[in-house]
Design a protein around this motif. Structure first.
Motif, PDB file in Angstrom:
ATOM      1  N   ARG A 104      -5.990   2.634 -26.894  1.00 31.28           N
ATOM      2  CA  ARG A 104      -4.902   3.610 -26.721  1.00 31.28           C
ATOM      3  C   ARG A 104      -5.147   4.882 -27.521  1.00 31.28           C
ATOM      4  NH1 ARG A 104      -0.091   2.977 -23.633  1.00 31.28           N
ATOM      5  NH2 ARG A 104       1.354   4.575 -24.291  1.00 31.28           N
ATOM      6  N   TRP A 105      -5.562   4.720 -28.785  1.00 33.71           N
ATOM      7  CA  TRP A 105      -5.698   5.870 -29.673  1.00 33.71           C
ATOM      8  C   TRP A 105      -7.138   6.332 -29.835  1.00 33.71           C
ATOM      9  CZ3 TRP A 105      -2.350   2.435 -33.182  1.00 33.71           C
ATOM     10  CH2 TRP A 105      -1.028   2.448 -32.721  1.00 33.71           C
ATOM     11  N   ASN A 106      -8.091   5.641 -29.196  1.00 33.54           N
ATOM     12  CA  ASN A 106      -9.516   6.008 -29.242  1.00 33.54           C
ATOM     13  C   ASN A 106     -10.054   6.148 -30.668  1.00 33.54           C
ATOM     14  OD1 ASN A 106      -9.765   6.164 -26.357  1.00 33.54           O
ATOM     15  ND2 ASN A 106      -8.666   8.113 -26.470  1.00 33.54           N
ATOM     16  N   LEU A 107      -9.557   5.339 -31.570  1.00 36.77           N
ATOM     17  CA  LEU A 107     -10.006   5.348 -32.964  1.00 36.77           C
ATOM     18  C   LEU A 107     -11.008   4.217 -33.168  1.00 36.77           C
ATOM     19  CD1 LEU A 107      -6.515   5.915 -34.641  1.00 36.77           C
ATOM     20  CD2 LEU A 107      -8.337   7.613 -34.310  1.00 36.77           C
ATOM     21  N   ARG A 108     -12.175   4.377 -32.578  1.00 35.67           N
ATOM     22  CA  ARG A 108     -13.141   3.274 -32.553  1.00 35.67           C
ATOM     23  C   ARG A 108     -13.708   2.955 -33.927  1.00 35.67           C
ATOM     24  NH1 ARG A 108     -13.048   5.793 -27.857  1.00 35.67           N
ATOM     25  NH2 ARG A 108     -12.365   4.490 -26.140  1.00 35.67           N
TER      26      ARG A 108
END
Length: 162
Positions: A104-108
């Motif tokens: 969802r937040w693309n905070l890989r």
């Protein structure tokens, strides 16, 4: 051997609750966190060892059921511990959070750090469970293996897409 029997008893209501919380929680979390993420995820570079997308819901449903069953077994013991219960709740919350971080937040990168913490919490939970109930501890082992694999997959996907 009947894995549903603990101390000779089966509590069907408790069993249903302990199975449904992680299974339904994982399903709802996954649907919310990955809504509109499938197209983005399909465009990411992925490592060669990445499984097809259909594998994830199948594996996770089994893992959620297994961890719910393990939690049921421990909670049915004569002396359940607050430590085991707290560790289970923390790891389940971290598990649900990971989908939001990664999809969802693309905070890989953050998701990678968080899944490392998750793996540690699962390992501690498994140790506590094994001390209380050997079967419960063994039920958690596939979860450890899958999250260790997911850690590597998360890291590789993060690095390939920086």
């Amino acid at each position: 051997m009947n894995v549903l029997r603990v101390n000779g008893n089966i509590d069907k209501g408790k069993l249903a609750k302990e199975l449904l919380i992680p299974v339904l929680g994982g399903m709802v979390t996954g649907m919310i966190a990955t809504r509109r993420a499938k197209e983005k995820y399909s465009k990411l570079k992925k490592p060669d060892f990445s499984p097809p997308s259909w594998v994830f819901p199948v594996v996770w449903t089994g893992l959620y059921a297994s961890m719910g069953l393990a939690n049921y077994r421990v909670s049915m013991k004569k002396k359940p511990t607050a430590t085991a219960e707290a560790l289970y709740d923390i790891q389940l919350g971290l598990n649900f959070l990971w989908s939001f971080l990664f999809f969802r937040w693309n905070l890989r990168g953050t998701a990678f750090a968080e899944i490392g913490l998750l793996l540690g919490m699962i390992t501690l939970t498994t140790y506590q469970y094994y001390q209380k109930d050997k079967i419960a501890g063994r039920l958690m082992l596939p979860y450890i293996a899958w999250v260790a694999y997911a850690l590597k997959l998360n890291y590789s996907t993060w690095k390939l897409n920086q």
